[in-house]
Design an enzyme around this catalytic site. Structure first.
Site, short mmCIF file in Angstrom:
data_model
loop_
_atom_site.label_atom_id
_atom_site.label_comp_id
_atom_site.label_asym_id
_atom_site.label_seq_id
_atom_site.Cartn_x
_atom_site.Cartn_y
_atom_site.Cartn_z
N SER A 475 0.81 -1.21 0.00
CA SER A 475 0.00 0.00 0.00
C SER A 475 0.85 1.28 0.00
CB SER A 475 -0.96 -0.04 1.19
OG SER A 475 -1.96 0.93 1.08
N ASP A 486 10.35 5.54 -9.98
CA ASP A 486 9.94 6.21 -11.22
C ASP A 486 10.71 7.50 -11.46
OD1 ASP A 486 8.13 4.19 -11.70
OD2 ASP A 486 6.44 5.24 -10.78
N LYS A 500 -0.73 -4.39 -3.12
CA LYS A 500 -2.02 -3.83 -2.70
C LYS A 500 -2.16 -2.44 -3.31
CE LYS A 500 -4.76 -2.24 1.21
NZ LYS A 500 -4.94 -0.89 0.65
#
Length: 710
Positions: A475, A486, A500
């Protein structure tokens, strides 16, 4: 957070509000029935699923069948209690449960629950009868401890034989743990088992309609979505305290032992710690509110009910009647008066350490390690304007300031086993390491996409950064790690994360229940007097309302985050993680949002991975990790254990020998004294994943310094 709370019957405490169970101690029967409150909540939760959940699932026959299977699994997954005849009778409910929930009819589910409790008590009764029976530990027979793939007990004789072996195994464990087997020692073993089974039976007899309701609702919510959960008032308060990393009370962890509340731990900084009014193993037998309130005797109470009386709002007084540790129950109890305070759970807060590491270039580098067990935020304190509100980002910012003063060369953030928490904190934490920019995309039930990011210009740490994740990083952890990856802001190390990628909203059920029903039920709820202070009266539903996407557009659902430097995982992805959940949402992708990467680390990662792989070839601890993975796979596939004393002893001796060799190899590498045979195992904190990640970080720092010089 990662799959909320695990409901383990008779171990987990659940608050009671409503009618009490009817218990016949002679017949070993417990019969609980749902209250009007339970019926209303069940019906309204179904309405939320059908109208507001991200995963709008009609409650049809297929879902009904899953609810039914979930209920049986949650009660008796190991098939150690229910009879085949019971399950055959239950089959008539398989395709009725969804419709019953819609109507608020919980009678079928409660019938299953009551039957299970009856069988559980029967098994405890039989187990107690077997303690004094003759057991031959030279017979070559086995105890099947994992029966989930077997059929239910067809006959009473079959059930009795299973539990005869269970008692024999428990006795054998005690025998193998003793250095001699005198008559008095063996009698002590029997007394230990008798106490154990009696305690289990006692807890079962205390079961109430709320415990049944919690398990029944979990069967429903799990059928829809693995992260949607209903919490009764007690668990709702626990969940919210976990997110805030604070609670209000006396500052002690309590447990139940021999029908009495026992102090298991004193929390640093709390009222008990400051006053030294209580000690470990003190027994609390009575509770009174305020300086003038009357004492209530809490011996024999359920733990959750007792805790609800002891906790309370900060600034209020609670008086406790206590039998000090080591004294007989006949001793005069002492009276302890404590003013409740707000307690910060420091052991679950971010922590730091510094290590000196030598890289491949022979240079020594100083690396700061920040361990973050969860993403916490005391939202109530933040909303009320408290300048000292508790949060992950505030704590980490202070840690980074300390690390900078210590002149560290790099920072490694450890998110292993961090199941998530506050979305806001994962975004804010990312902002400490990047300049302004998007961090995560969120798509709601209407397919609207919102981009959440860091609006605060500047960074707190712009040096070399690494993040360790594992299969239980979920999460909010995945949002942070994914954004760092990224942006090319740092290295991600470890194993594939949980996967998740869904967002849950916490809804107080009082907002869902109609005003008329609220008034009708309020008196029933308040009558018990056991609702924890500050807890939602009718409980709370954490329902999936949206889905996470990385700034690249890729969902973290199912796939999670794949590290740049990958380690073998001891946790099988087929058994652990979102991909192992049958009701989980699928992976998908949306459009990327605009962002400016900090760096392209692909070439650097390639060089670091070459050095990493080279080290693994000669690392004994890496070999141990591979052995552990193989051993764990074997153990997960094993279903039985020998009841032949010599065979089991030989097997355990071999395991102990292998463990000693492994520990000594680690001690030898570090130049520490070895673990001698016959001596207790030394305290070690060997962590190969962290140690190797630090070596990767040292190489990364070295490469960065060379690049800056050129």
């Amino acid at each position: 957070m990662l799959k909320r709370i695990v409901f383990v019957l008779f171990v987990t405490a659940i608050v009671a509000c409503g009618s009490t169970p009817r218990v016949d101690l002679e017949a070993h029967s417990v019969h609980v029935i749902p209250t009007a409150q339970h019926s209303v909540i069940a019906k309204d939760v179904v309405g939320l699923f059908e109208n507001y959940s991200y995963k709008k699932v009609p409650l049809n026959d297929s879902i009904s069948s899953i609810i039914y299977d979930n209920l049986l699994k949650s009660l008796d997954e190991g098939k150690n209690y229910l009879m085949k005849s019971d399950v055959e009778r239950f089959e008539k409910y398989r395709y009725l449960m969804a419709g019953d929930f819609k109507k608020g009819d919980l009678s079928a589910a409660y019938h299953v629950y009551n039957t299970y409790i009856q069988r559980y008590l029967e098994r405890m009764d039989f187990a107690l009868s077997q303690i004094d029976a003759e057991h031959d530990f030279t017979i070559d027979e086995t105890y099947v401890y994992n029966r989930k793939d077997l059929d239910w007990f067809a006959t009473e004789e079959e059930a009795n034989d299973q539990w005869r072996r269970r008692v024999k195994y428990d006795l054998l464990n005690l025998r193998l743990g003793s250095t001699n087997l005198t008559d008095s020692v063996q009698q002590k073993h029997k007394e230990t088992l008798e106490s154990r089974y009696t305690q289990l039976a006692s807890q079962a007899k205390k079961t109430d309609n709320n415990e049944a309701f919690q398990i029944v609702m979990a069967a429903l919510t799990d059928a829809i979505d693995p992260h949607t959960s209903y919490f009764n008032p007690y668990f709702a308060q626990q969940f919210n305290e976990g997110i805030s990393n604070t609670f209000e009370g006396i500052g002690a962890r309590l447990t139940m032992e021999n029908e009495m509340v026992r102090v298991a731990e004193v929390i640093a900084g709390g009222p008990v710690f400051k006053t030294k009014a209580l000690q470990i193993d003190d027994r609390i037998i009575g509770v009174a509110q305020g300086e003038e309130g009357e004492f209530e005797d809490i011996i024999g109470w359920r733990l959750d009910n007792a805790v609800a009386k002891i906790k309370g709002p900060k600034g209020t007084t609670v008086r406790l009647k206590v039998i000090p540790a080591g004294q007989e129950m006949s001793a005069e109890p002492k009276i302890v008066s404590l003013v409740r305070e707000k307690i910060v759970l420091e052991e679950e807060s971010a922590k730091m350490e510094i290590q000196d590491i030598v890289g491949e270039d022979g240079e020594s580098y100083k690396v700061g390690i920040i361990s973050i067990p969860k993403f916490y935020l005391d939202f109530e304190a933040y909303r009320s304007g408290d300048p000292d509100y508790k949060s992950t980002t505030r704590d980490v910012r202070l840690i980074i300031d300390t690390l900078k003063r210590e002149n560290v060369d790099g920072i490694l953030v450890d998110l292993r086993f961090n199941g998530g928490g506050s979305l806001v904190e994962s975004i804010e934490l990312t902002g400490l390491f990047i300049d302004k920019g998007p961090v995560v995309q969120v798509r709601d039930t209407r397919n609207r996409v919102e981009v959440n990011g860091d609006d605060d210009p500047g960074v707190v740490w712009d040096g070399p950064l690494g993040v360790i994740i594992n299969r239980f990083s979920a999460s909010a952890s995945e949002i942070f790690a994914g954004a760092i990856q990224d942006y090319g802001r740092g290295l991600i190390l470890g194993t594939q994360s949980y996967g998740k990628g869904t967002v849950q909203s916490a809804i107080d059920m009082s907002r869902v229940i109609s005003p008329t029903d609220r008034l009708l039920l309020k008196a029933q709820v308040e009558e018990s007097g056991l609702i924890p202070s500050g807890a939602p009266q009718f409980g709370q539903i954490n329902i999936t309302m949206a889905k996470f996407y990385r700034i690249t557009g890729s969902s973290t659902q199912h796939r999670g985050v794949t590290p740049d430097i990958v380690f073998p995982s001891i946790y099988n992805a087929d058994r652990y993680g979102e991909s192992s959940q049958p009701s989980a949402l699928p992976w998908d992708q949306i459009e990327a949002t605009y962002y400016e990467a900090v760096d392209d680390l692909s070439e650097t990662i390639g060089l670091l991975d070459l050095s990493h792989q080279k080290r693994l070839l000669t690392s004994p601890e890496y070999r141990f990790l591979l052995e552990d993975i193989e051993l764990m796979e074997e153990r997960e596939n094993q279903v039985d254990v020998s009841l032949h004393e010599e065979k089991l002893k030989t097997e355990r001796d071999e395991n102990q020998k292998r463990q000693r060799e492994r520990v000594n190899e680690g001690l030898r590498i570090r130049g520490l004294p070895l673990w001698a045979e016959g001596e207790p195992q030394p305290q070690t904190n060997f962590d190969f994943i962290k140690d190797e990640s630090l070596l990767v970080m040292a190489d990364f720092i070295g490469l960065r310094q060379v690049e800056s010089e050129n």
